[in-house]
Motif scaffolding. Structure first.
Motif, mmCIF file in Angstrom:
data_model
loop_
_atom_site.group_PDB
_atom_site.id
_atom_site.type_symbol
_atom_site.label_atom_id
_atom_site.label_comp_id
_atom_site.label_asym_id
_atom_site.label_seq_id
_atom_site.Cartn_x
_atom_site.Cartn_y
_atom_site.Cartn_z
ATOM 1 N N LYS A 50 0.865 -1.189 0.000
ATOM 2 C CA LYS A 50 0.000 0.000 0.000
ATOM 3 C C LYS A 50 0.899 1.236 0.000
ATOM 4 N N ASP A 98 -9.591 -0.849 0.211
ATOM 5 C CA ASP A 98 -8.446 -1.726 -0.020
ATOM 6 C C ASP A 98 -7.422 -1.608 1.124
ATOM 7 N N ASP A 120 -10.598 -9.127 -0.349
ATOM 8 C CA ASP A 120 -9.865 -8.625 -1.517
ATOM 9 C C ASP A 120 -10.800 -8.197 -2.648
HETATM 10 K K K Z 1 -6.449 -5.750 -2.297
#
Ligand code: K
Ligand code: CTP
Ligand code: MG
Length: 171
Positions: A50, A98, A120
């Motif tokens: 991320k 996310d 997900d």
């Molecule tokens: K993801």
């Protein structure tokens, strides 16, 4: 509005969220959002998957998608401002969902890139729908349709990215 066209509009509506969610695999990288920091359980807050570039690039790509969509179907949005606001909220919501997903994956001791079925494929979608809700929303049938098809779109897009060599795992 016919049944099939209502489903096509649902796709058209959610497109910025899909673009925002998919583009970080190409534009992401560099400094992680958590700055390398760890949570009190000793594991990373979000992890190296991320990044700021992924977040900013994804929100930009999704918002730009909305701008293009406005010029194709202005009547769907009513005003340019509405289209941009909607696309921004769908994109930001997708990447926020996310990010929250990654937070929970790290708390469950799942390493970066490990699959978490459900989270997900649907976390980004639910957060996108929630943030965009005040601007423009879908009817319940369209939302159910997106909940059902989005996992397949997500798997298809990830498999494609894997085959293109953009990511190391097909999920
Ligand atoms: K993801
Ligand atoms: N990505 C990014 N920044 C984000 C989201 C994604 O840079 N905000 C990039 C990363 O390179 C990431 C890739 O897009 O590896 C795929 O995204 P995703 O599958 O969501 O991340 P994972 O690597 O699977 O990490 P996690 O286990 O935290 O979901
Ligand atoms: Mg992943």
């Amino acid at each position: 509005m016919g049944f099939v066209s209502s489903l096509i509009w649902a796709f058209w509506y959610i497109l910025p969220a899909y673009v925002a969610n998919a583009s970080p695999v190409l534009v992401g990288g560099g400094r992680p959002i958590d700055g390398g920091r760890h949570w009190r359980d000793g594991r990373r807050v979000f992890g190296d998957g991320k990044t700021w570039r992924g977040l900013i690039g994804g929100v930009s790509a999704g918002t730009l998608t909305g701008l293009i969509q406005y010029f194709i179907t202005p009547g769907f949005y009513g005003a340019l401002k509405t289209a941009l606001m909607l696309a921004f909220l769908l994109s930001f919501g997708a990447l926020l969902g996310d990010l929250v997903g990654s937070f929970f994956k790290r708390r469950a001791n799942l390493p970066r890139g490990a699959p978490a079925i459900g989270l997900d494929q649907l976390g980004f979608l639910i957060a996108a729908l929630a943030l965009a809700y005040p601007v423009k929303t879908l009817d319940s049938g369209q939302i159910i349709f997106l909940l059902v098809v989005s996992p397949f779109v997500h798997w298809g897009a990830n498999y494609f990215a894997y085959r293109m060599g953009w990511k190391s795992v097909p999920w």
